[in-house]
Motif scaffolding. Structure first.
Motif: not given
Length: 100
Positions: A1-5, A31-35, A69-72
């Motif tokens: 698991x990673x944390x993106x801060x 949250x809509x995308x869910x990733x 996620x970052x690209x989309x």
């Protein structure tokens, strides 16, 4: 698991609007995308006299999902942030691995 801060440094004049935007627009949109999951939005306690700092954290399964996620979505949301707040908000992303 990673944390993106992402740590945000926010000028006083836009601080209230920034907090509202993060809570009412940014977080629900992600949250809509869910990733990215399990958001945590925290104020960083500091002795600085100007501006405020905040931390927005998300859990993500792996770096490939984060990249997608970052690209989309992430790039578009960052552009919106820049359009709304210009140089009055600066964000610094950090990716962390959960050890224990």
């Amino acid at each position: 698991m990673l944390i993106y801060n992402t740590t945000f440094q926010v000028d006083d004049e836009v601080c209230d609007n920034f907090v509202i935007w993060i809570k009412e627009s940014y977080i629900p949109e992600v949250e809509k995308q869910g990733t990215l999951k399990q958001s945590r939005f925290c104020k960083i306690l500091s002795h600085r006299s100007e501006g405020s700092s905040f931390s927005l954290q998300w859990e993500v399964e792996n770096s490939s999902l984060l990249h997608r996620w970052h690209m989309e979505q992430g790039t578009k949301l960052n552009e919106e942030l820049m359009k709304l707040f210009e140089n009055k908000v600066i964000g610094f992303p950090t990716l962390m691995e959960v050890i224990a």
